[in-house]
Design an enzyme around this catalytic site. Structure first.
Site, short mmCIF file in Angstrom:
data_model
loop_
_atom_site.label_atom_id
_atom_site.label_comp_id
_atom_site.label_asym_id
_atom_site.label_seq_id
_atom_site.Cartn_x
_atom_site.Cartn_y
_atom_site.Cartn_z
CE1 TYR A 582 -39.55 1.47 40.79
CE2 TYR A 582 -38.37 0.59 42.69
CZ TYR A 582 -39.30 0.43 41.68
OH TYR A 582 -39.97 -0.77 41.54
CE LYS A 586 -43.38 0.56 42.48
NZ LYS A 586 -44.15 0.03 41.31
#
Length: 684
Positions: A582, A586
């Site tokens: 994740y 990002k």
């Protein structure tokens, strides 16, 4: 046109009114006013008015004859008791002896004559209703009637259509002067059914609500039949696809915007409403469009919503949009210059006492495409488009029976700048994002929904984009009827293009994009499957790139700058263990934001990001909160408030950060941290 009167419905309103002390005549006045207001071929958006003369008891217990008249700007379709303020009739009738009276003095007399001093201002046509003796008086701007009377020989045509049952009143500006002229004509001609107000509308009356209402329906029907017998059949024109509208709308919107003279970097923008009915297309494609389009309004009441003439652009060639954009900007500039000249000329005539309104068009005609209504809000744009459609019908039908003729330019100015007309629009201070269009992805979730609501509260028109259309629709309903839910899968380039096309068609473009959609994948980075990493990058990096690209394309077409806002989360700067799948995309998203700021700053497009942490949402679910809390040996409360301030951060806090960035016109490439304090996630 058919009567909408239904005995059962009328008696139901009478019975319901009796419970509140409303007598039969007043209840039926409310009923027929609603019937008139619900037919857009009779009145539009605050236009028209009705009245009732009756005896009522004032606060001192005395019986007094009053005029119940529609409040100025009230919607007849939704009228209630408050929309029909009661005014003592005797003082109004005495005013007929005066040669003239100023607007302020007249309004003062009207307000001092109100039975309820806190009631709304009566209609600007109150004196017309007061001077006529009939108990019930109805006034509309029926489109078919306007087609008949907006002619060089309008009086002759009226005699042919109405057979002397309506007396013809030559044009006088609405207000006290018109009322005096109308009562003089009435007393001389003694018409059985009502009056024609040249270039303005029709009045019918009666001793009962039904009689006055059905006379209106009968007279308008006569006008409709007269026009229909002479209307020429025209082949239905071809329509452009939504994709072409989506391409052209931002160009038109940008051309019809202006820089804010007081705030560097700010623009005065308008929202659009597109229409392309058969009647509209026939009109914009007509050979005589140049003359007809500039001939003026069909009734003075419309000028405050549409201005006195539309902007007419050339037919767009999808293969030459750059050329169309150049011509559109030039033509819009000429429109503004013409408006300035119009204002200066007529303001000098009245002694330089008026303050110029903005010179931006409110109706734009595009041959081969249709028409755009413009307004500072979506609702205002819809109203302008509704009135423009009625204008198209009125002018087209007038041309089918003769030659359309409006009031003079001087008369148009006097109506447009008449304070009593402008008062219909209200004077509410505009919220800071009025006229701007915001699109929020992931809007069905906690942060996206909170952000959409915050932007709507700040005045923006909002589009809620989400892969879950039901979730986006549910959130849109909590905002209001103008909020637009759109299905959008940011992992699909085609879906993103279609979503932004839908936003451009609905509103005319986009000014602010909150790229918020995302999902969290976990795993130790050296052991995670490549498929997991690819899925995360598709959503958490490429999804933002697709959204930003689609938005920038529209913003460049508009030429008025814009704002890209990214939800990068704290993982972009402070990665957590086992969150690499994740956090890494990002971090790439953070770099993406900075690149947009670098590449498009010269175009006035800002790019900023919010770095948020521990927000209850679709990413940080209840199960995840429980798991993380247990892993750290903390209560859920302590886990969620585990920051320097000891306060849980909410989706609303993130929404306010996005709103702040949207309003910060001289800030770009910024990251705002919203986490209650986490030194490891601080940017410096």
């Amino acid at each position: 046109m058919k009567s909408g009167w239904v005995d059962r419905d009328a008696e139901a309103i009478v019975a319901e009114g009796a419970k509140s002390g409303i007598d039969r005549d007043l209840a039926l006045r409310i009923y027929t006013t609603r019937l008139l207001g619900r037919d857009q071929k009779l009145v539009l958006h605050g236009g028209g008015n009705t009245s009732l003369k009756e005896v009522m008891r004032d606060r001192l217990g005395a019986d007094v004859e009053v005029l119940r008249v529609k409040a100025t700007g009230a919607d007849m379709a939704m009228i209630d008791l408050a929309g029909l303020p009661a005014v003592r009739l005797a003082p109004l009738r005495k005013l007929r002896a005066l040669g003239e009276i100023g607007d302020d003095e007249l309004v003062g007399i009207e307000r001092s004559s109100l039975i309820d001093p806190a009631a709304a201002n009566p209609s600007v046509e109150i004196m017309l209703h007061a001077f006529l003796p009939q108990k019930f008086v109805d006034h509309t701007h029926a489109t078919a009637v306007l087609s008949v009377i907006d002619q060089p020989d309008g009086e002759k045509k009226c005699a042919e259509v109405f057979g002397g049952r309506l007396a013809f009143v030559p044009y006088v500006m609405p207000g006290f002067g018109l009322a005096k002229k109308a009562i003089d004509v009435f007393e001389r001609a003694k018409p059985s059914d009502g009056l024609i107000l040249s270039k303005h509308g029709i009045v019918t009356y009666g001793e009962g609500a039904r009689e006055a209402y059905e006379r209106m329906i009968e007279m308008v029907s006569r006008a409709e039949e007269f026009v229909a017998r002479r209307r020429k059949a025209v082949a239905a024109p071809a329509r452009r696809g939504a994709a072409e509208v989506a391409q052209i709308a931002p160009i038109v919107r940008g051309a019809c915007s202006e820089k804010d003279k007081a705030i560097e970097g700010a623009w005065r923008r308008l929202v659009l409403e597109f229409r392309a009915t058969e009647a509209v297309l026939n009109f914009v494609n007509a050979k005589d469009l140049a003359r007809m389009s500039q001939a003026g309004v069909v009734t003075p009441d419309h000028t405050i919503r549409t201005k006195n003439w539309p902007l007419v652009l050339p037919p767009p060639d999808p293969a030459k949009l750059a050329e169309f954009a150049r011509v559109a900007r030039d033509t819009a500039g000429q429109f503004a210059a013409r408006y300035h000249r119009y204002f200066e000329q007529h303001n000098a005539r009245v002694g330089h006492i008026k303050h110029e309104l903005d010179p931006l068009p409110r109706v734009v005609l595009v041959p081969g495409l249709g028409l755009f209504g413009f307004g500072r809000t979506k609702r205002a744009a819809e109203i302008a488009a509704d009135i423009a459609e009625a204008w198209v019908e009125g002018v087209s039908d007038a041309e089918s029976i003769g030659r359309f003729e409006s009031i003079s330019e001087a008369d148009m100015f006097d109506c447009e700048y008449w304070p009593l007309e402008q008062a219909k629009l209200g004077t509410r201070k505009e919220p800071p994002l009025t006229g701007q269009i915001a699109a929020v992805t992931g809007a069905g979730g906690a942060i996206g929904a909170a952000t959409a609501k915050a932007f709507a509260a700040a005045g923006a028109e909002v589009a809620l984009l989400d892969v879950n259309f039901a979730a986006a629709s549910a959130q849109a309903k909590t905002i209001g009827p103008s909020a637009l839910p759109v299905v959008c899968d940011v992992t699909s380039a085609a879906s993103v293009r279609a979503a932004f096309d839908a936003v451009a068609v609905a509103f005319g473009g986009v000014d602010i994009v909150v790229s918020n959609a995302g999902a969290a994948w976990q795993g130790r980075i050296g052991e995670v499957d490549e498929d997991v990493m690819r899925k995360s990058f598709e959503l958490n990096f490429y999804g933002h790139q697709r959204v930003a690209q689609a938005a920038v394309k529209i913003m460049l077409a508009q030429g008025t700058g814009g704002c890209l806002l990214f939800n990068v989360s704290k993982q972009a700067v402070n990665p957590g263990p086992n969150f690499g799948p994740y956090g890494i995309p990002k971090a790439a998203e953070l770099a993406l934001m900075r690149q947009y700021a670098l590449d498009y700053g010269a175009d006035g497009i800002r790019a900023n990001a919010v770095n948020a942490d521990r927000i209850r949402s679709g990413l940080l679910t209840a199960d995840m909160i429980a798991s993380r809390s247990k892993a750290r040996g903390l209560s859920e409360k302590d886990y969620m408030s585990g920051n320097l301030l000891g306060r849980e951060v909410t989706a609303d806090d993130v929404a306010q950060a996005f709103l702040h960035q949207a309003l910060a016109l001289k800030t770009t490439a910024d990251v705002t941290t919203v986490d209650g304090g986490n030194i490891a996630a601080a940017m410096r």
